[in-house]
Structure formats: C-alpha cells, structure tokens
Design an enzyme around this catalytic site. Structure first.
Site, mmCIF file in Angstrom:
data_model
loop_
_atom_site.group_PDB
_atom_site.id
_atom_site.type_symbol
_atom_site.label_atom_id
_atom_site.label_comp_id
_atom_site.label_asym_id
_atom_site.label_seq_id
_atom_site.Cartn_x
_atom_site.Cartn_y
_atom_site.Cartn_z
ATOM 1 N N LYS A 136 32.803 -29.567 -0.496
ATOM 2 C CA LYS A 136 33.897 -28.989 0.309
ATOM 3 C C LYS A 136 35.084 -28.743 -0.600
ATOM 4 C CE LYS A 136 34.506 -28.157 4.805
ATOM 5 N NZ LYS A 136 33.454 -27.931 5.803
HETATM 6 P P1 NAD Z 1 39.714 -21.119 12.242
HETATM 7 O O1 NAD Z 1 40.709 -21.066 11.150
HETATM 8 O O2 NAD Z 1 38.950 -19.901 12.581
HETATM 9 O O3 NAD Z 1 40.408 -21.650 13.598
HETATM 10 C C1 NAD Z 1 41.140 -22.847 13.618
HETATM 11 C C2 NAD Z 1 41.819 -22.984 14.977
HETATM 12 O O4 NAD Z 1 42.473 -24.261 15.026
HETATM 13 C C3 NAD Z 1 42.905 -21.946 15.235
HETATM 14 O O5 NAD Z 1 42.852 -21.515 16.583
HETATM 15 C C4 NAD Z 1 44.191 -22.712 14.971
HETATM 16 O O6 NAD Z 1 45.311 -22.217 15.690
HETATM 17 C C5 NAD Z 1 43.803 -24.103 15.511
HETATM 18 N N1 NAD Z 1 44.690 -25.136 14.996
HETATM 19 C C6 NAD Z 1 45.149 -25.314 13.733
HETATM 20 N N2 NAD Z 1 45.996 -26.351 13.676
HETATM 21 C C7 NAD Z 1 46.064 -26.860 14.937
HETATM 22 C C8 NAD Z 1 46.795 -27.920 15.525
HETATM 23 N N3 NAD Z 1 47.616 -28.693 14.806
HETATM 24 N N4 NAD Z 1 46.630 -28.155 16.857
HETATM 25 C C9 NAD Z 1 45.798 -27.379 17.602
HETATM 26 N N5 NAD Z 1 45.109 -26.353 17.106
HETATM 27 C C10 NAD Z 1 45.237 -26.095 15.790
HETATM 28 O O7 NAD Z 1 38.730 -22.321 11.848
HETATM 29 P P2 NAD Z 1 37.212 -22.549 12.308
HETATM 30 O O8 NAD Z 1 36.333 -21.941 11.273
HETATM 31 O O9 NAD Z 1 37.061 -22.185 13.733
HETATM 32 O O10 NAD Z 1 37.101 -24.134 12.090
HETATM 33 C C11 NAD Z 1 37.558 -25.048 13.080
HETATM 34 C C12 NAD Z 1 36.940 -26.402 12.813
HETATM 35 O O11 NAD Z 1 35.511 -26.281 12.820
HETATM 36 C C13 NAD Z 1 37.289 -27.053 11.473
HETATM 37 O O12 NAD Z 1 37.336 -28.438 11.643
HETATM 38 C C14 NAD Z 1 36.091 -26.695 10.602
HETATM 39 O O13 NAD Z 1 35.924 -27.596 9.528
HETATM 40 C C15 NAD Z 1 34.972 -26.797 11.612
HETATM 41 N N6 NAD Z 1 33.759 -26.055 11.260
HETATM 42 C C16 NAD Z 1 33.789 -24.725 11.043
HETATM 43 C C17 NAD Z 1 32.597 -24.035 10.751
HETATM 44 C C18 NAD Z 1 32.541 -22.538 10.577
HETATM 45 O O14 NAD Z 1 31.443 -21.996 10.468
HETATM 46 N N7 NAD Z 1 33.661 -21.835 10.577
HETATM 47 C C19 NAD Z 1 31.395 -24.762 10.647
HETATM 48 C C20 NAD Z 1 31.400 -26.138 10.881
HETATM 49 C C21 NAD Z 1 32.591 -26.769 11.200
#
Ligand code: NAD
Length: 450
Positions: A136
């Site tokens: 990561k």
């Molecule tokens: P993203 O950047 O597309 O979206 C993140 C969201 O979280 C946004 O809506 C943002 O406004 C919100 N956010 C940020 N800070 C915040 C706060 N303090 N309070 C409330 N909301 C908040 O990211 P993503 O790709 O959707 O990833 C989200 C989570 O899922 C992360 O933990 C990431 O590690 C995990 N994840 C993502 C993937 C992937 O394929 N993208 C895969 C596995 C896990």
C-alpha cells in the site's frame, strides 16, 4: 574554426521553494481518533494468533512489513512554485506473489497507516487465494486543492521516484482513496517510459484499475461495490432476510459507496442516509443513488444536493436501518459510534473502519460485521483479472468478469462463514485464520533461505 562563444543566460528571479508544512511531521502519527492504525492491525492479527497455532518465527515475520519506502520528491506546480511532496510505499509480504495494493492521495496519509493497509492486503489476497502479496502507498496531500495538470505532474514524479520499487512482477499498485483510473493511466504511462523500449508493451500490468481504453478490465470500477453486494446477498440468505425493501446507510460516496448503493438499489434496497467529508443527510423515502453519484461526479461532494435533510454525524450513526456501510475512512466506528448504531449488519467497504472496542460493542449488541478483508476484496479480485488479461493480451467480456467475481466472492464468503461456525469465532478472525493457514503452508514448504 572559431570557438563558439558561450553567452551567459540572464538569471531570472526564481520563486522560493514552498515546503509542505506537514512534510517533516512525525511519520508515525495517530489518527484524529488518537489511535494508530497499525496498532489496530496488530491487535486483529493477535486475535487470530490466539486461535490457531502459527509458528513463532512466522508470527515475527508477518508482524512487520518487508519494505517501507519513503520518498520526498519536488513538483513544479502550475502556479510556478516548487513543492516538495512526501510519498510512501509499504511492501508487507510477497510469499504468494507480487506486492499488491492501492495508492492513496490524502492529506493525512502517514507511514503507520500504509503499514496497516499493506498488512491487510496480504491477508485479503491470501483469503481470496490470489497469487499476490500485500502492499500500500500514498502521497500526503489534498488532491481537491490541485488542478488536473498538477495531479498529473504529482503522479508522474511520484511514479518516477518509485522507479523499480514497483513493477509488473514485483509490486502492482491500484486506485484507493483520492485516486482513480486516470491516475493509474498516468502511472502506467510513466512507468512504461522508464523501462527499455522493448518492454513498453509488456509492463502495462504494473498497475491495475486503469481505464478500459488503456488496458483496464471491464468491471474494475464497480468491482469493490459489486463484491460488497455479493457478501450482503450471502449474509441475507443465511439470515433469511429479504433485501427488497431493506434500508441502507452509507458513509462515503466515492467509488465504493456509490457503486454499492447503486447495485443494492436495483435489488430494491433504499438509501435512507448518506454522508461524506462535508456532512450527513437523511431521506426517509430514499435518495436516488444514480443522481447522487452524478452530482458528486460534477461537484466533488454531496454538499448542496437538492433533496434530503441535513443531520449531525451522531444522528447519522444512530440511523435506524438494516445495512450500514462505512465506505470512507478508517476508524469511524469506535466505542462512541458503536453504542449509537441501530442496524442489523455492518459491511466494511472501507479498510479498517471499526476498532476493537467498537467491534466488541457491536458483537455484544448482536450486530453482525462482514469484515473489510472479505467485504471489499472484490476490488483486488478484479485487479487480478486485469493483471491476467494484460499478461495474456486479452480483453474479457464484462459478463465474464462479473460471473468470475460472483463465484469467487460467494465461495470465499461461504468458506469464512463455515470456518467461523466451526471454530465458534467471529467472521473477521475466521478470515484471518484462512489467510494465515494458507501463508503458513507455503512458508512451511518453502522454508527460510538460506
Ligand atoms: P473515494 O476517494 O472514491 O471516496 C472516498 C469517500 O469518502 C468520499 O465520498 C469522501 O468525501 C469520503 N470521506 C473522506 N473523508 C471523510 C470523512 N472525514 N468523513 C466522511 N466521509 C469522508 O475512495 P474509495 O475508493 O471509494 O475508497 C473508500 C474506502 O474504501 C477506503 O477506505 C479504501 O481504502 C477502501 N477501498 C477501496 C477500494 C477501491 O477499489 N477503490 C477497494 C477496497 C477498499
């Protein structure tokens, strides 16, 4: 022949370099909740070590990442200023295959967060029986404060600075919070320009989560959300719960949150509460997740969406609903939130959203948890499909990708559920046990060289 005359180039006044004020901040930082994320990863691992017999030397190996890379790199921004950025790549374990895991662009990225997230990737890939290890990384800055041009420069300079620390058979990044297919396209393009000409085409799989025109897999963008929905469907079957008419609360409406809500809405579930970094909103009749996602695509936030009533963060967590999906940051469900929550199941779309105290309270209150390393593993499963397609110069049909994802998610869910029942343990520990048993078997056969 007359020697050519060297004319001195007049010195223009250079802008003073701007140094990120957080750059030299202590790299092992607690989060805003005061808890260090790597400590959470250690506690979860210890729970699994308490359940199964893992060789003591292997425990020592698995507790720490293999490599922790920190890079400072300068970028000339569109304002003309030069800013120094701090980037990380943590490589936890590669006994099963190349290190694999996302790149995060966020102002709070810190070393121990990357260590925890890399560790979880090792368990996630082992749980899903993928030929990958765990990694990561990220860059500590707020992408919303930068132009597209700056984002490209930051991405390319970071990729260049990483150099051979990534590679298609060594370490394969993917999107995470604050990054997307465009960032992956730039990473792939930059990397392919620093290898020899004859390797340019074969290194596309140095990153996954690219756009489909640049070699990405059909279905990768929706994959994490789709995988979450498969887990929910399995849980609903076991709990004899009807998803048609179910109510849903989602924290975070980016890639993971929005795709999950869209797919669940097609199954008849209703999104009654939603929030992001700008606030929280409720809508008793249900938001339209497609319109909401389009709004976020245009505005970058949920703020100002017409319809829905604003509420506090506490009110959001206390929302009476069937399914609660944290899909934003880590450490969102701690003691305080767990006491407020009023749902049947928490499905961890985010990585590490629940701390140990929060988890214990939820368990005592009869709220089931589908843990992150299972729930959000659909992303890395389809990343593996993308890596395979690139390796074979193939493009699979989207239905093929979806069917393969569904089969793998359902089988793994059933295996974890069976393990939890058999050992009388919670689902998270059951997932850890499956992953650790696989790793232990490989270590036992390969041994430690020399
Ligand atoms: P993203 O950047 O597309 O979206 C993140 C969201 O979280 C946004 O809506 C943002 O406004 C919100 N956010 C940020 N800070 C915040 C706060 N303090 N309070 C409330 N909301 C908040 O990211 P993503 O790709 O959707 O990833 C989200 C989570 O899922 C992360 O933990 C990431 O590690 C995990 N994840 C993502 C993937 C992937 O394929 N993208 C895969 C596995 C896990």
């Amino acid at each position: 022949m007359q020697a050519s005359k060297i004319t001195a180039v007049p010195r223009t006044k250079q802008p003073a370099p701007m140094i990120d004020k957080d750059l030299d901040a202590e790299i092992i930082e607690p989060t805003e909740k005061g808890e260090n994320l790597f400590k959470l990863a250690e506690k979860q691992l210890q729970r699994a070590f308490d359940v199964i017999a893992i060789d003591a030397s292997l425990q020592t190996i698995l507790k720490q990442p293999k490599n922790e890379i920190i890079i400072h790199f300068p970028v000339k921004l569109s304002t003309g200023k030069v800013q120094l950025f701090k980037g990380y790549r943590v490589q936890h374990n590669n006994i099963l295959g190349p290190f694999k895991g996302g790149i995060r662009f966020h102002q709070n990225v810190y070393l121990d967060e990357c260590k925890a997230l890399a560790t979880w990737m090792t368990w996630k890939c082992a749980l899903q029986n993928l030929p990958f290890g765990g990694g990561k990384g990220g860059v500590k800055f707020d992408p919303s404060l930068h132009t597209k041009e700056d984002l490209e420069h930051i991405t390319r300079r970071f990729t260049h600075a990483l150099g051979n620390n990534i590679g298609p058979e060594w370490d394969v990044p993917a999107p995470d919070m604050g990054t997307n297919a465009q960032i992956m396209d730039w990473m792939m393009d930059t990397y392919s320009n620093i290898v020899s000409m004859s390797d340019k085409q074969s290194v596309k799989r140095v990153v996954t989560g690219k756009s489909t025109v640049c070699g990405g897999s059909p279905g990768r963008e929706e994959a994490t959300g789709r995988g979450i929905v498969h887990c929910i469907t399995q849980w609903a079957d076991e709990a004899r719960f009807n998803l048609a008419g179910a109510t849903l609360a989602v924290q975070g409406f980016g890639n993971v949150g929005s795709n999950t809500a869209k797919i669940l809405s097609r199954m008849g579930a209703s999104l009654i509460a939603v929030g992001d970094h700008t606030g929280y909103w409720r809508h008793p009749e249900g938001f339209n997740p497609y319109k909401l996602a389009e709004y976020v695509r245009q505005k970058g936030t949920l703020q100002g969406y017409p319809g829905g009533e604003s509420m506090t963060r506490d009110e959001f967590f206390a929302t009476k609903c069937d399914i609660f999906i944290p899909a934003a940051l880590e450490l969102q469900i701690c003691e305080h939130e767990a006491k407020l929550m009023n749902c049947k199941v928490v499905v961890e779309g985010a990585n590490g959203p629940t701390n140990v105290e929060g988890e214990t309270i939820l368990a005592n209150r009869g709220i089931h948890i589908i843990p992150d390393i299972l729930a959000n593993s659909g992303g890395v499963v389809v990343s593996y499909f993308e890596w395979l397609q690139n390796k074979r110069s193939e493009t699979w049909d989207i239905e093929d990708v979806r069917t393969r994802l569904e089969t793998r998610m359902n089988n793994t869910y059933q295996m974890a559920s069976e393990k939890a029942r058999h050992l009388q343990i919670d689902m998270r520990t059951a997932c850890y046990v499956i992953a650790l048993e696989r790793l232990q078997e490989v270590y036992a056969r390969r041994g430690i060289w020399p």
